[in-house]
Scaffold this motif. Structure first.
Motif, mmCIF file in Angstrom:
data_model
loop_
_atom_site.group_PDB
_atom_site.id
_atom_site.type_symbol
_atom_site.label_atom_id
_atom_site.label_comp_id
_atom_site.label_asym_id
_atom_site.label_seq_id
_atom_site.Cartn_x
_atom_site.Cartn_y
_atom_site.Cartn_z
ATOM 1 N N UNK A 119 0.800 -1.228 0.000
ATOM 2 C CA UNK A 119 0.000 0.000 0.000
ATOM 3 C C UNK A 119 0.833 1.278 0.000
ATOM 4 N N UNK A 120 2.039 1.217 0.573
ATOM 5 C CA UNK A 120 2.853 2.425 0.716
ATOM 6 C C UNK A 120 4.086 2.435 -0.172
ATOM 7 N N UNK A 121 4.370 1.335 -0.846
ATOM 8 C CA UNK A 121 5.501 1.309 -1.754
ATOM 9 C C UNK A 121 6.733 0.639 -1.197
ATOM 10 N N UNK A 122 6.954 0.715 0.110
ATOM 11 C CA UNK A 122 8.055 0.019 0.759
ATOM 12 C C UNK A 122 7.703 -0.184 2.220
ATOM 13 N N UNK A 123 8.454 -1.067 2.880
ATOM 14 C CA UNK A 123 8.075 -1.501 4.221
ATOM 15 C C UNK A 123 8.280 -0.428 5.287
ATOM 16 N N UNK A 124 9.285 0.393 5.138
ATOM 17 C CA UNK A 124 9.560 1.453 6.112
ATOM 18 C C UNK A 124 9.669 2.778 5.369
ATOM 19 N N UNK A 125 9.007 3.789 5.888
ATOM 20 C CA UNK A 125 9.040 5.135 5.313
ATOM 21 C C UNK A 125 8.560 5.137 3.860
ATOM 22 N N UNK A 126 7.381 4.547 3.652
ATOM 23 C CA UNK A 126 6.780 4.528 2.327
ATOM 24 C C UNK A 126 6.235 5.889 1.939
ATOM 25 N N UNK A 127 5.769 5.985 0.698
ATOM 26 C CA UNK A 127 5.276 7.264 0.173
ATOM 27 C C UNK A 127 3.886 7.127 -0.435
ATOM 28 N N UNK A 128 3.137 6.089 -0.019
ATOM 29 C CA UNK A 128 1.867 5.793 -0.673
ATOM 30 C C UNK A 128 0.771 6.813 -0.445
ATOM 31 N N UNK A 129 0.754 7.455 0.719
ATOM 32 C CA UNK A 129 -0.298 8.428 1.021
ATOM 33 C C UNK A 129 0.188 9.825 0.656
ATOM 34 N N UNK A 130 -0.614 10.515 -0.146
ATOM 35 C CA UNK A 130 -0.263 11.868 -0.595
ATOM 36 C C UNK A 130 -1.444 12.792 -0.340
ATOM 37 N N UNK A 131 -1.232 14.109 -0.313
ATOM 38 C CA UNK A 131 -2.355 15.025 -0.113
ATOM 39 C C UNK A 131 -3.462 14.763 -1.129
ATOM 40 N N UNK A 132 -4.644 14.471 -0.626
ATOM 41 C CA UNK A 132 -5.782 14.218 -1.492
ATOM 42 C C UNK A 132 -6.049 12.763 -1.781
ATOM 43 N N UNK A 133 -5.186 11.850 -1.325
ATOM 44 C CA UNK A 133 -5.443 10.438 -1.585
ATOM 45 C C UNK A 133 -4.220 9.581 -1.482
ATOM 46 N N UNK A 134 -4.009 8.716 -2.482
ATOM 47 C CA UNK A 134 -2.867 7.808 -2.511
ATOM 48 C C UNK A 134 -2.248 7.860 -3.903
ATOM 49 N N UNK A 135 -1.015 7.408 -4.009
ATOM 50 C CA UNK A 135 -0.341 7.412 -5.315
ATOM 51 C C UNK A 135 -0.089 6.008 -5.839
ATOM 52 N N UNK A 136 -0.714 5.025 -5.188
ATOM 53 C CA UNK A 136 -0.494 3.641 -5.586
ATOM 54 C C UNK A 136 -1.766 2.831 -5.366
ATOM 55 N N UNK A 137 -2.140 2.042 -6.350
ATOM 56 C CA UNK A 137 -3.300 1.165 -6.199
ATOM 57 C C UNK A 137 -2.836 -0.204 -5.720
ATOM 58 N N UNK A 138 -3.803 -1.043 -5.373
ATOM 59 C CA UNK A 138 -3.523 -2.430 -5.014
ATOM 60 C C UNK A 138 -3.981 -3.303 -6.172
#
Length: 272
Positions: A103-122
């Motif tokens: 969901x976040x792109x990597x296990x620690x310090x991911x970047x999946x959540x951005x202002x207004x939503x998310x930048x990665x789908x499942x």
């Protein structure tokens, strides 16, 4: 930057910062998919964080006793004496980290959540990867709860008093009064269970929660504005302020014949 505050619970900081920036960009309402992915990200972090605390940090004291030999009272000692519990702790944490990675792109310090939503789908494949082991993960989690209940039953007087500290409590509460960890209004209770405030918009927290600094610590101490000098709620008190939490049914089991191709339709309906 904010999630670098912690390497164990960075997702909480990540989502808190994202939710603050949602307000900055005017994203007062996310799409249903974006909110579900954010929630899944948070639940993945809660699983790996609780597994770390319970199995790595807490179980040595619980399984060997608070006064046992220090050289044995650690995760290595647990692995030697209780290999099944140690292995489950490792795999539970691994599963939570996989949820974060997806969901976040990597296990620690991911970047999946951005202002207004998310930048990665499942993707479908990622969903099926998590579904493949979910029944085992839930089963192990329930077994861990049973282990604690059995330990408590052996010495209830000790566990009822150990680390007991009366304090105010605060939690996020959903629209139906259920405990929520991602979104909701604020409810606070005093040490006797009385309501201090309820239905407070979390964006107005600064009107109800203030901070003070002690001369002997770099830590800031929060307190409720209506009870000056009294410490605000602790994390362990969040669930006590709510009516109930969403749980799996007691008789929930993996369907017979289920394999790695479990689909979303195979999930039984969750109930309160």
């Amino acid at each position: 930057m904010v999630q670098r505050l912690c390497g164990i619970c960075p997702v909480s900081h990540h989502l808190a910062a994202s939710k603050a920036l949602d307000q900055v960009v005017g994203a007062t309402r996310l799409t249903a998919t974006a909110e579900k992915i954010r929630r899944l990200m948070h639940y993945g972090q809660m699983l790996q964080s609780h597994a770390l605390h319970f199995f790595y940090l807490g179980s040595p004291d619980l399984l060997f006793g608070f006064d046992s030999e220090v050289s044995r009272r650690n995760i290595v000692g647990v692995a030697a004496a209780h290999p099944q519990s140690a292995r489950r702790g490792v795999l539970l944490r691994k599963f939570g980290q996989e949820v974060i990675r997806i969901t976040a792109g990597k296990r620690v310090h991911g970047t999946g959540s951005v202002p207004g939503g998310v930048n990665k789908s499942v993707t479908r494949d990622e969903r099926d990867l998590l579904l493949r082991d979910i029944y085992q993960i839930v089963g192990w989690s329930r077994d861990a709860v049973q282990m604690i209940k059995q330990l408590h039953a052996q010495s209830p007087a000790l566990y009822n008093s150990f680390g007991n500290c009366r304090s105010n409590t605060m939690s996020l509460v959903g629209p139906d009064g259920d405990l929520d960890f991602y979104h909701g209004s604020l409810r606070a209770r005093d040490s006797n269970g009385g309501i201090l405030f309820d239905g407070v918009d979390y964006r107005d927290y600064s009107q109800h929660i203030h901070e003070e600094v002690k001369p002997w610590s770099y830590m800031k101490f929060p307190f409720f504005a209506r009870s000056a000098g009294k410490t605000a709620g602790t994390r362990s008190g969040r669930s006590r302020g709510c009516r109930t939490a969403i749980t799996f049914p007691r008789r929930w089991r993996r369907p017979s014949g289920a394999n790695s191709s479990i689909t979303a339709a195979a999930y039984p309906r969750m109930r309160r």
